[in-house]
Structures are given as structure tokens and as C-alpha cells.
Design an enzyme around this catalytic site. Structure first.
Site, PDB file in Angstrom:
ATOM      1  CG  ASP A   3      -2.005   1.001   1.228  1.00 47.27           C
ATOM      2  OD1 ASP A   3      -2.193   1.664   0.194  1.00 47.27           O
ATOM      3  OD2 ASP A   3      -2.690   1.149   2.253  1.00 47.27           O
ATOM      4  CB  CYS A  53       4.391  13.229  -0.443  1.00 43.23           C
ATOM      5  SG  CYS A  53       5.742  14.386  -0.685  1.00 43.23           S
TER       6      CYS A  53
END
Lengths: 318, 318
Positions: free
Chosen positions: A30, A258
Site C-alpha cells: 500500500d 508525501c
């Protein structure tokens, strides 16, 4: 209270929590699937071995979806044998995601003994992700689950959008319970309740787990999968632990989100989870130092820092 | 369950939690004091007004410590009247930090009606921060608190290092209870239990609150002040709410912690807290949209993004 080792919180157990939690590590699947950079197969195999060395016992390895949809994991066929070549991981469960019967065939041919299917609690996401209605997707999974079980494989059912959906908003609890029931009835051994867009809060988690309990779904068959989009993953995890849940999904270093994106939609970082569980005196078998070192190493491979607060705090100390 | 507005979680109350929480907003003092950039006085005053417009009712405004120690807040004398000039904030509590009697005199001369003193639960931090033993620092605060009360001022006692200390490691609960007791006995109206280095976990929070309760410290006199160094602030807050705590410190946008530093040692972001409390159906009076817009605006003044996950997620949506 027990005295902590360096870089660990003091262990102070709280009432009514489990003694042990199994972490279902999703970073290699994932996590990497949601990273822009494509990681070399060899690096992925080394990553899985490092995670196992850090004490993780369930490491989701890859996905057998069509490479067109997930190019980051197009090397599943090469990765699986390479992981074995690098050393014995017979004590480690290595589940793989399969989207359909073709994916199942590929996984079984490589000797996979644990598979996972990926369902949706909402019509909008079923349509967007699977191009099917919820019931059509359940019908598609039924032979996958049945055949996997015939081969003796353990089956996990991911259920996404269990709390909120970007198109539909809040997801009614009974709607989620219905799909959970269907996945268990078709033979899934375990479910992973996903807060895919990270909007859940502890009372909502508690309401869903209470409703599942009322419908006689055994808590031992339930895992939780929280996202830190709004920073809520650990408080939601605490609520789930208070309901007796002992399987928690997390992604090493918070892979898949991120830290520089405006929207950090990543998975709960395994290190942040281990910090809390260690502090609660809950056994995970994970060595936080080794795990943090692994995530720092992977961040170097990806060329950007880990979004995990624990990884940043501990690696700063070193 | 209530239907959420856009950008808010669904409200699903959990058992045993308070109906209302007062957020003690520390961004303008504790946040800006730990930012590298020095913000113009006018910007600080506007920040405080924006926070009040977003519904925050307790906004710690500044600190009357010597400018040598905290140059970021050297403009306390100018800020205080400027905040008043910008508009009526008579419905908003504006506490200020005072280190000693001289600081108290400066604060009272400007009409401050709420002050705060800053104590330590550990000898090491008392020595490092105040150059005194714990008992010497308590003796120093005694006349400050007494005189403040003579002037009718409300007094908050910050207690830092309540869970762990960078030099001493884990801090024994009885040691924290002793200093809490001393601060209340000298006349503090309220305490703020600080996890200054962010190492606390929910069982530890629960153990401290239970011990304080056993010593007849009223929960209504307790606030909690958690740091997100290891990502634990919200789960610790949930544990505190479960013990009946209704005052929670937070910093708008997570001010005071740099998202690009290896170690993000910042305060709990007010937006992440409001997200959880809104989801739990707990009233804070805060408008999350206005607050997020304020933190985005302040991030622009500071020239760097907010470390708050909720701010990043919501501002990305706009």
C-alpha cells in the site's frame, strides 16, 4: 511501570487494552503503490527482509493487479521468488493483494498462502475503483475467496471508505456492516476496516465496532486501517484497542504519504503506532530502533524524508 | 450522528466524554516564541484578532520575560495596547506569561487580568530553564501568584516535563503530583500539565490524572498540554478527555514546530484537535474554516507551510 530503553517511551499500561497487537505492515504494498518513485525489485525484497528483521510478522508483500493500474508493483512475479532467495522468511506471513481470479492464479502459482481482496463500502468508490456496483464486486470476489480457501490460503478482505467517501460524504454504519457481513459470509478470515480518506474520529470508530459486535462479527476477525490525513489515526487506533481490536494496519515510515504534499494522505506510520503501543505496555514484537533505521534507509532510496514524526524524532537523536 | 458541513468530520459522540472543551490557544506565545522568524507586532495583533474571530475564547497573547531570553516576544509592551486598539476583545481571555515579580508588574501595568507562571516537574529542567531547584522556583513564584491574586488576576501554572525529561528520562508520577499540589496550594487557579518533549502515551496520561484525582486535585483545575514530537498528542488528549479534562492547550497551525526540521517538536495543532473534538460532537465554539484560513495566512507570514495535517488537508481542498 517499566523503565524504558533509550528512545522508547515509559510503559504504563491502561485498563481494558489487549496485551498484544499484531501489526499488519502495508508499507511494501500500500505504501510503495502510492509513492511516485518506482523502487527496484531488489530494494523491495531487501525492504521486506529488513521489516521482518525488525520483528514484523505480517508483511503485505505486493499486489497482483494489472501493471497498467499499478505500475509501481508491476514486478510482483519477480519480487516474490527474490524475497525467498534472500533468506528464509517461513515465520513471516507475506500476504498479497489479488483483484480477481487471474490475479489469484498468478499468486497461487508463486506459492502465496495468504491473499487479500479489496472491496468498497460505498457505491461511488466501487464504481471508481472497480467499475462495478458494490454487489457486483462482491460477486466478483466470491469465486476468488472460495478458490483461495480451497487452496488453504488465508483470506483478508479490505473494506475501503468505511467512514467517509469523497463523493458521498459520511458513510452510514449499517451500510458498512452489510458489506462486512457479506465478506465474512463468503469466507474471508479477516477484515480490514479502512478509513481511506482519513476523516474518522474515535466516536465513529466506536460506533462501527459496536454495530459489528451487535451483528455478532467477532472482534478477532477485525483489523483497522487508519489514515493520518487529518492526524487522527492514533486516537482512532486507541478507540479500536478499547473495543478489543488486536490487528492494526500501518505503513513503515508512513510510506504512501508525501510530507511535502499539501495534502498528506498517508497511512499511519508503523513507528508512531509502535511508540504508542510500547508506551501502553502492549507487546508487538517490533524493535523500534531497527524499524526506524529501515524507514530512514527507505527514505534515502526514495530521496525524501519520512513523514513519520517518530522516525524524524528518533533519527534526529542518532 | 449529525450531518457534517463541508470540510468537517461527521459528529459521532462517544460515551463518557465532556460536552464542551475550552481550548487554551498558545500559538501567539508558545508558538511564536519557538519560531525562528520574528513576526512584526502588528502581525501578532492581527493574528490574535483572527484567532478570536475564529471562536477561540482563551488566547495566550505574549510573555513578559526578559527580551534577552525570548527576543521573539520582546514587543510585549507594544503588543498589548495594539491588540486593544484593533478592536474590542472583552469577551476573550488574553493571559500572558510572567517569569517573576518584575514581569508581573509589567503585565499588571498594562491591565492584564490573567497571568501564567512556568514551573518544572524536574530538577534538571528547573536548573536549565530557571537556574533554580524546583523548590527555589516555587518560592520565587509564591509572591508572584499571591500579588496577582491580590489584583484579582486569574493564575495559570504551567508545569513542564510532566512525563519525560531529556536529562532524567521518565518522570515519576508522585514527583509531578507534589509540584501540582504546591502550585495549587500557593493559589494557582488552573494547571497545565505539559509533555514538553512529547514522550507521553495514553496509559501514562491516565496514570497521572488518576494520581491527581486520588490526591483530591479537582479535574476542573487541570489542563493538558501535549506535543506531537512522536505523533502522540491526540491519543493522549483522548485519554485526558476520558478522565474528564475539559481544558486542552493547542497551537494554531502547530506553530512552534517546523515541518522541515528532522525533529518536529511542535505543539499539538489546534486544527487537528478541533477536527477530533468536532468528530466527537464536543463543542469548542471554533470555526475550523476560519481557523485554518488564519493558520494558512500565518504560514505565509512565516514563509513556510503549517505542520498541521488538518491545515494541509483542508487548504489543499480549497
Amino acid at each position: 511501570m517499566t523503565t524504558p530503553e533509550l528512545g522508547l517511551p515509559m510503559a504504563v499500561p491502561a485498563d481494558g487494552l489487549p496485551a498484544r497487537v499484531r501489526i499488519h505492515e502495508v508499507g511494501a504494498r500500500d505504501g510503495l503503490q502510492n509513492e511516485k518513485a518506482t523502487v527496484p525489485t531488489r530494494t523491495k525484497a531487501e525492504f521486506i527482509h529488513r521489516l521482518a528483521a525488525a520483528g514484523l510478522t505480517t508483511i503485505e508483500a505486493t499486489s497482483f493487479v494489472h501493471p497498467k493500474w499499478v505500475p509501481q508493483l508491476a514486478d510482483a512475479e519477480q519480487l516474490f521468488p527474490l524475497v525467498r532467495d534472500l533468506g528464509d522468511l517461513s515465520g513471516t506471513a507475506l500476504p498479497v493483494l489479488v483483484p480477481n481470479e487471474k490475479g489469484l492464479d498468478r499468486a497461487l502459482a508463486l506459492g502465496a498462502t495468504r491473499i487479500a481482496v479489496f472491496a468498497s463500502a460505498t457505491e461511488s468508490f466501487a464504481k471508481a475503483n472497480l467499475n462495478r456496483t458494490v454487489d457486483e464486486s462482491l460477486a466478483m470476489f466470491e469465486p476468488v475467496v472460495a478458490r483461495a480457501r480451497t487452496h488453504g490460503a488465508h483470506v483478508r478482505g479490505y473494506l475501503s471508505m468505511c467512514f467517509g467517501d469523497p463523493w458521498e460524504g459520511p458513510v452510514p454504519v449499517p451500510q458498512v456492516v452489510r458489506v462486512c457481513r457479506a465478506l465474512l459470509d463468503m469466507g474471508c478470515d479477516e477484515l480490514s476496516l479502512g478509513d481511506t480518506i482519513g476523516v474518522a474520529t474515535p466516536g465513529h470508530v466506536s460506533a462501527l465496532l459496536t454495530a459489528l459486535n451487535d451483528q455478532h462479527v467477532p472482534t478477532s476477525a477485525l483489523g483497522v486501517h487508519f489514515h493520518d490525513t487529518y492526524g487522527q489515526a492514533l486516537s482512532n487506533t486507541l478507540a479500536a484497542l478499547q473495543h478489543g481490536v488486536t490487528t492494526v494496519d500501518a505503513s513503515a515510515g508512513g510510506l504512501g504519504g508525501c510530507p511535502f504534499a499539501k495534502s498528506a494522505t498517508g497511512n499511519l506510520a508503523t513507528e508512531d503506532l509502535v511508540w504508542m503501543l510500547t508506551g501502553l505496555g502492549i507487546d508487538t514484537g517490533v524493535d523500534l530502533g531497527l524499524l526506524t533505521a529501515t524507514s530512514v534507509w527507505m527514505a534515502e532510496q526514495l530521496g525524501r524524508p519520512s513523514p513519520s514524526r517518530t522516525v524524524r524524532a528518533l533519527s534526529h537523536k542518532e
